[in-house]
Design a protein around this motif. Structure first.
Motif, short mmCIF file in Angstrom:
data_model
loop_
_atom_site.label_atom_id
_atom_site.label_comp_id
_atom_site.label_asym_id
_atom_site.label_seq_id
_atom_site.Cartn_x
_atom_site.Cartn_y
_atom_site.Cartn_z
N ALA A 436 0.82 -1.21 0.00
CA ALA A 436 0.00 0.00 0.00
C ALA A 436 0.86 1.26 0.00
N LEU A 437 2.00 1.21 0.69
CA LEU A 437 2.89 2.37 0.75
C LEU A 437 3.76 2.51 -0.50
N GLY A 438 3.81 1.47 -1.31
CA GLY A 438 4.73 1.45 -2.45
C GLY A 438 4.46 2.53 -3.48
N ILE A 439 3.22 3.04 -3.56
CA ILE A 439 2.94 4.09 -4.55
C ILE A 439 3.59 5.41 -4.15
N GLY A 440 3.94 5.55 -2.86
CA GLY A 440 4.64 6.74 -2.42
C GLY A 440 3.71 7.92 -2.15
N ILE A 441 4.25 8.89 -1.46
CA ILE A 441 3.53 10.11 -1.14
C ILE A 441 3.96 11.19 -2.12
N PRO A 442 3.06 11.67 -2.99
CA PRO A 442 3.47 12.70 -3.97
C PRO A 442 3.84 13.99 -3.27
N LEU A 443 4.92 14.60 -3.73
CA LEU A 443 5.42 15.83 -3.13
C LEU A 443 5.13 17.02 -4.04
N PRO A 444 4.99 18.20 -3.49
CA PRO A 444 4.74 19.38 -4.33
C PRO A 444 5.95 19.69 -5.20
N ASN A 445 5.67 20.11 -6.41
CA ASN A 445 6.73 20.41 -7.37
C ASN A 445 7.15 21.87 -7.19
N VAL A 446 7.81 22.16 -6.07
CA VAL A 446 8.11 23.54 -5.70
C VAL A 446 8.96 24.21 -6.77
N LEU A 447 8.38 25.19 -7.45
CA LEU A 447 9.07 25.97 -8.48
C LEU A 447 9.58 25.13 -9.64
N GLY A 448 9.15 23.87 -9.70
CA GLY A 448 9.67 22.99 -10.73
C GLY A 448 11.09 22.52 -10.47
N ILE A 449 11.60 22.71 -9.25
CA ILE A 449 12.95 22.25 -8.92
C ILE A 449 12.94 20.74 -8.81
N PRO A 450 13.68 20.02 -9.65
CA PRO A 450 13.62 18.55 -9.63
C PRO A 450 14.24 17.99 -8.35
N LEU A 451 13.63 16.93 -7.85
CA LEU A 451 14.13 16.28 -6.63
C LEU A 451 15.16 15.22 -7.02
N ILE A 452 16.35 15.69 -7.36
CA ILE A 452 17.45 14.79 -7.69
C ILE A 452 18.62 15.10 -6.76
N LYS A 453 19.46 14.10 -6.56
CA LYS A 453 20.57 14.21 -5.61
C LYS A 453 20.05 14.70 -4.27
N VAL A 454 19.08 13.95 -3.77
CA VAL A 454 18.33 14.36 -2.58
C VAL A 454 18.95 13.74 -1.33
N ASP A 455 18.98 14.55 -0.29
CA ASP A 455 19.39 14.07 1.03
C ASP A 455 18.19 14.18 1.95
N VAL A 456 17.86 13.08 2.66
CA VAL A 456 16.72 13.06 3.58
C VAL A 456 17.25 13.01 5.00
N GLN A 457 16.79 13.94 5.83
CA GLN A 457 17.18 13.98 7.24
C GLN A 457 15.94 13.96 8.10
N ILE A 458 16.04 13.33 9.28
CA ILE A 458 14.90 13.20 10.18
C ILE A 458 15.23 13.89 11.49
N PHE A 459 14.34 14.78 11.90
CA PHE A 459 14.45 15.49 13.17
C PHE A 459 13.21 15.18 14.01
N ALA A 460 13.18 15.67 15.19
CA ALA A 460 12.02 15.46 16.07
C ALA A 460 10.80 16.11 15.47
N GLY A 461 9.84 15.31 15.04
CA GLY A 461 8.58 15.81 14.49
C GLY A 461 8.66 16.34 13.09
N LEU A 462 9.80 16.20 12.41
CA LEU A 462 9.98 16.83 11.09
C LEU A 462 10.87 15.96 10.21
N LEU A 463 10.40 15.71 9.00
CA LEU A 463 11.21 15.04 7.98
C LEU A 463 11.63 16.07 6.95
N VAL A 464 12.91 16.17 6.68
CA VAL A 464 13.45 17.23 5.84
C VAL A 464 14.09 16.64 4.59
#
Length: 467
Positions: A436-464
């Motif tokens: 069920a989770l495999g389809i993923g959560i669609p993210l906003p296409n902020v300014l059309g900036i492509p999400l490549i070479k992405v770094d994901v960090q996790i903080f208390a209550g916030l995923l960055v």
């Protein structure tokens, strides 16, 4: 540009919702699901692509029509008339961006304009070519935020002319012609170029706002409607946005989520920082993880530890339960209980999930006999990744807490069943959740900036997400 076209195009800004404008007031605390910060470099790249690289500015300048240039020549010079002066080509346009803290975005466009027309000096007619350097600076602001919209205000548009080169094919160019052209262009060009820039900025606004104000399907389960949640704000280091992500079930209502302000980490050398709050992710997980009850016969074909589970349950059944004896295999019903919850801690994400486990026997000629009803509280380790502009979670079993809800045959202790139930859920239920989770959560296409070479960090209550 013809006056009618200019007025028609100007009307477009009445319908625009500008995003890259900034921002007359500091950020307000609002209920929103996402925050992002965009660097000046990213802003410059995006606006340069939209205005220069895609040819939007060039396209709207092509219709530029300059007024005739007329000089009486005075006592010593011949009368001069330049007619049909028009833009032939735009050379080397370049755009730069500066974020003005608490004020707005300053755009500077530098270009060389090639103009051509007909020149009449005295009785001599010839073609005239003019190459002029222009530097246009405009401050862009927005105000009157209401329900995701803002009013566009473009102030202090300044057009400065640089070097001007004039060429007549015959080569007979007098100093008086040069002076006449220079003075007339300085007087007329700024008033013609700034309105064109105004129109272009508003058109780009409509284009860029479409990347934020968008309804995106989440598989077949529902949609997420992203839009601005408050007036954008600027510092000298970034453009900040609060976004609302309204999560809605298909044919149903919006799944509510509460949020409080969360501080994003600094951009450093990143173009974009996008923060997703824990409450927003919980709303999306509730939409995605909707597993219908699963009922199956407890056999090795379904679950490799089936025989061990049956043996363990058999040892718990009181000796006097004659109805429990027989050759019929156990049946198991797994039912999701409540909504999943994601817990974001420093460098760690877990998903808490509860499953009801009903173990029963149904003889061919008798009623259903409920041996056990268990509640399994699961702690699932979450691996987070970005793929195709979507946030993807992969879950693995971390911990399990087992409690007895009821038993029709007098079973009172279930501690020995914990390893067997862990295996049961890992083999049968967890793959359904990951599917069920495999389809993923669609993210906003902020300014059309492509999400490549992405770094994901996790903080208390916030995923960055850092790009």
């Amino acid at each position: 540009m013809q006056q009618g076209n200019l007025l028609d195009m100007t009307m477009l800004k009445l319908f625009g919702i500008i995003f890259f404008c900034s921002l007359l007031s500091p950020s307000q605390e609002v209920l929103s699901g996402l925050s992002c910060a965009v660097s000046p470099g990213a802003m410059q790249n995006v606006l340069s692509d939209a205005i220069i690289q895609n040819g939007l500015l060039q396209q709207h300048l092509q219709g530029l029509v300059l007024p005739n240039i007329v000089g009486d020549g005075g006592l010593l010079n011949s009368p001069t008339s330049i007619t049909g002066l028009h833009l032939v080509k735009i050379q080397l346009p370049k755009l730069s961006v500066v974020l003005l803290p608490g004020i707005g975005v300053q755009l500077t466009i530098a270009a060389k304009l090639e103009l051509s027309g007909n020149c009449l000096v005295g009785l001599l007619s010839d073609l005239i070519d003019i190459l002029v350097d222009v530097n246009i600076t405009a401050n862009v602001k927005c105000t009157n935020f209401e329900s995701g919209t803002v009013q566009v205000v473009i102030e202090d548009c300044l057009c400065i002319l640089g070097a001007i080169k004039i060429k007549i094919l015959s080569g007979l160019l007098s100093l008086s012609v040069n002076e006449i052209v220079l003075n007339q262009l300085k007087a007329t060009l700024p008033g013609l170029l700034c309105p064109v820039v105004d129109i272009v900025i508003n058109l780009v606004n409509i284009q860029l706002m479409g990347t934020l104000n968008a309804v995106i399907p989440v598989g077949t389960a529902g949609t997420i409607h992203y839009q601005l949640a408050s007036l954008p704000f600027t510092s000298g280091l970034f453009l900040g946005l609060d976004l609302d992500g309204a999560v809605k079930q298909v044919g149903g209502s919006i799944i509510p989520h509460d949020s409080s302000a969360s501080a994003l980490p600094p951009l450093l050398d990143k173009l974009l920082v996008l923060g997703l709050r824990q409450s927003f992710l919980n709303a999306v997980l509730s939409l995605l993880i909707q597993i219908p009850p699963q009922t199956f016969t407890c056999t090795p074909e379904v679950f490799s530890g089936a025989s061990r589970l049956q043996e363990a349950i058999a040892t718990l059944v009181p000796a006097g339960c004659s109805a429990c004896r027989g050759t019929s295999p156990l049946s198991v019903k797994l039912t999701l209980s409540g909504n999943p919850l994601i817990l974001l801690e420093e460098n760690k994400a877990t998903v808490e999930l509860s499953v009801m486990i009903q173990v029963f026997v149904q003889h061919l000629d008798g009623p259903i006999l409920n041996l056990l009803l268990l509640k399994a509280d699961l702690g699932l380790n979450a691996q987070v990744s970005i793929g195709g502009s979507r946030l993807v979670l992969g879950l693995s079993l971390g911990s399990i807490s087992l409690s007895l809800e009821s038993s029709d045959v007098g079973i009172s202790s279930v501690s020995d069943l914990k390893p067997h139930c862990s295996s049961l859920l890992a083999e049968t239920f967890l793959p359904l959740v990951n599917g069920a989770l495999g389809i993923g959560i669609p993210l906003p296409n902020v300014l059309g900036i492509p999400l490549i070479k992405v770094d994901v960090q996790i903080f208390a209550g916030l995923l960055v997400i850092l790009v």
